[in-house]
Design an enzyme around this catalytic site. Structure first.
Site, PDB file in Angstrom:
ATOM      1  CE  LYS A 382      -3.711  -2.172   2.279  1.00 37.87           C
ATOM      2  NZ  LYS A 382      -4.567  -1.958   1.187  1.00 37.87           N
ATOM      3  NE  ARG A 456     -10.687  -9.431  -3.684  1.00 36.47           N
ATOM      4  CZ  ARG A 456     -10.951  -8.514  -4.396  1.00 36.47           C
ATOM      5  NH1 ARG A 456     -11.296  -8.531  -5.629  1.00 36.47           N
ATOM      6  NH2 ARG A 456     -10.890  -7.386  -3.976  1.00 36.47           N
TER       7      ARG A 456
END
Length: 602
Positions: A382, A456
């Site tokens: 990030k 996910r």
């Protein structure tokens, strides 16, 4: 850089490393007495280097990860109902403006002209009228002075400034809006607004030990409204001082000991049960906030698993907790979850809490929460907001908070399974890299195109577990999954993706009742093309656009096609920028949804 330390040391010099071949250093070692050992306060203890290792709750250790997280509990404030004539520090009186007459079409222009006028003050009745008479009309005067801002109580939960009085009834008085009077008034969401308002006044007013709230019988005689009042009241008094010391500790309503709800015709027995139910839900919300607020050096997969065990232990047997370790996850083929977990310092922990009712089981449901205790993004690291990534366990927090509440409420007719695949998404020599292919527990292979789409991957195996191993008949899943959802819906609403209209309606209705706002989003099946891979059954991300939709479509592949399933993306409402802390979003939503499954089975 040049540093000098005196008192037993001549000098320590470290020369800047301009040229590697010319670097030199001269060091004289000082006796230990030359240095002062700084003291640190952890949980109120004064710690030196000697006793720091034996601290009750260290937040950091060089050799071992933290294994437990401290919890905040609701304030020890007794809430009761019934009549009372004892003097209190704070008296809150609910008032309503008179009902408006039916509007006719030709009244529109007159109403527009009247909007700028000061509203006529309302006529006080009942206890408010008696108290106003005793105070020589002081309450009426206050209504006149603040008629425009208070709107004569037209806003539910709106309050007047505090009036300090010399009275045998109360030291301070506040008028609180109940909304317009109506014979068929719907009090569905009133309890939360009123509880928030009373708690806010108790926080704002210093040295309030006792509070009495006078409400109409339609409020105190309604168990649901009283429960919501209790939940909101205790929830609003949350404060997190676990990692503060000394004068930095900020307590709220620390003098408050009791609050009484009064009205004529109040059923004290029914109110007591509803009050305790609300308190139990608030405890779940507290835990939800604690989990999201905790830093990663405190909360990792081990300490979250410990939290789950403690939830079961405190339930008195109504909850059972099972933790699957790495080997047990491997035996089930959870390669998608473990592929993310390989980069973590701590081993993955798969949490499974079970609630079974005492009577007949009429509905068996699963609730899955994303449990990424910290998300660096992995090798797709990030570049912004990394300090906020402790909230990537917001789904797990909501689910475990709801499990705590369900264990106390013990709803009938529903068997509920709460599952969290807990790990971190970190960078290490063992972590997954882009282009890796993982195999989930249903045999599906996944090409990892982006390591920052890791949530996910962990959820995939959790969904297969709930669907196949447990055999849940209906499943909902909460996760801080995509920034795309925040771009679509902002910070106040969660996105809901489901192919089942009935489940979508359930969640929408419960959102309105609990105040955990949500909005149904489209399941655009044609976007499945974006998940196609040349090397595996699917990719873990789609294209640049529609990222929140492709995430939902990915998850749908791990639940049986005909089974009701909803993905709820809570990335927006999980955190309050204004308060700079967790909101507790999702705990009420999940708790109410689970309870309603038992009700619907009737």
């Amino acid at each position: 850089m040049n540093r000098s330390i005196r008192k037993g040391v001549q000098k320590i010099i470290i020369y800047p490393m301009k040229f590697r071949t010319a670097f030199t250093a001269s060091v004289l070692i000082a006796p230990i007495s030359a240095f002062s050992v700084p003291q640190r306060s952890i949980l109120g203890q004064s710690l030196t280097a000697r006793n720091m290792a034996s601290a009750t709750f260290p937040t950091w250790s060089f050799d071992k990860p933290n294994a437990a997280m401290e919890w905040n509990d609701v304030l020890d404030v007794t809430m009761s109902s019934g009549s009372s004539s004892e003097a209190v520090d704070l008296l809150v009186i609910g008032v309503s403006p008179p009902a408006k007459a039916e509007k006719e079409e030709d009244d529109d222009e007159e109403e527009e002209e009247a909007t700028d006028k000061e509203p006529e003050p309302i006529t006080l009745t009942g206890s408010a009228k008696s108290l106003d008479d005793d105070l020589s009309g002081a309450l009426t005067d206050m209504l006149k002075d603040h008629a425009k801002s208070f709107k004569n109580g037209a806003t539910v939960g709106g309050t007047t400034p505090t009036l300090r009085v010399a009275s045998s009834t109360a030291k301070r008085i506040v008028l609180m809006g109940l909304g317009p009077e109506k014979d068929d008034k719907d009090w569905t969401n009133a309890g939360m607004a009123l509880g928030n308002a009373v708690a806010a006044k108790c926080k704002a007013e210093p040295k309030v030990a006792s509070c009495r709230v006078i409400l109409p019988e339609a409020v105190t005689g309604n168990a649901t409204t009283v429960r919501d009042f209790s939940t909101a009241f205790y929830q609003t008094l949350y404060a997190d001082n676990r990692y503060k010391s000394g004068s930095n500790v900020k307590k709220v309503a620390e003098d408050l000991k009791s609050i009484t709800l009064t009205t004529d015709g109040s059923d004290a027995v029914a109110d007591a049960a509803a009050i305790e139910q609300g308190r139990s839900i608030a405890r779940g919300i507290f835990l939800c906030k604690d989990i999201v607020n905790a830093p990663h050096n405190v909360l990792n997969s081990l300490s979250l698993a410990d939290t789950a065990r403690r939830i079961a232990e405190e339930s008195g047997g109504s909850l059972q907790c099972k933790i699957l370790n790495k080997d047990e996850c491997e035996a089930r083929g959870m390669g998608s979850f473990l592929g993310v977990a390989r980069g973590s310092e701590t081993e993955p922990q798969f949490i499974h809490i079970t609630y079974k009712p005492k009577g007949e089981v009429k509905s068996k449901v699963g609730v899955i929460g994303k449990g990424l205790l910290f998300d660096t993004g992995g090798y797709n690291i990030k570049t912004a907001m990394m300090e906020m990534m402790k909230f990537d366990c917001g789904g797990a927090a909501a689910v475990l908070g709801a499990a705590r509440a369900i264990g106390a409420l013990q709803p009938e007719g529903v068997e509920a399974h709460f599952c969290v695949a807990a790990c971190e998404n970190m960078i290490s020599d063992r972590a997954a890299v882009p282009s890796d292919i993982l195999t989930a527990s249903n045999g599906k292979t996944i090409e990892v195109m982006n390591t920052d789409a890791e949530g996910r991957l962990t959820l995939a195996d959790a969904l297969v577990y709930a669907d196949k191993e447990i055999g849940c008949e209906k499943i909902i899943e909460l996760s801080t999954l995509t920034g795309a959802c925040m771009i679509s819906l902002g910070k106040s609403l969660a996105g809901v993706w489901t192919l089942n209209d009935g489940l979508a309606e359930e969640i929408a209705n419960i959102s309105k009742v609990t105040g955990d706002k949500s909005w149904r989003m489209p399941m655009a099946m044609e976007y499945n093309d974006q998940l196609e891979s040349k090397f595996a059954d699917m990719k873990n991300i789609g294209g640049r656009y529609g990222g929140a939709i492709t995430a939902a479509l990915f998850l749908q592949k791990f639940v049986s096609k005909k089974k009701p399933f909803a993905h709820i993306d809570i990335a927006g409402p999980v955190w309050s920028d204004k308060e700079s802390m967790a909101t507790g979003y999702g705990t009420k939503l999940v708790t109410k949804w689970v309870c309603r499954q038992g009700e619907k089975a009737e």
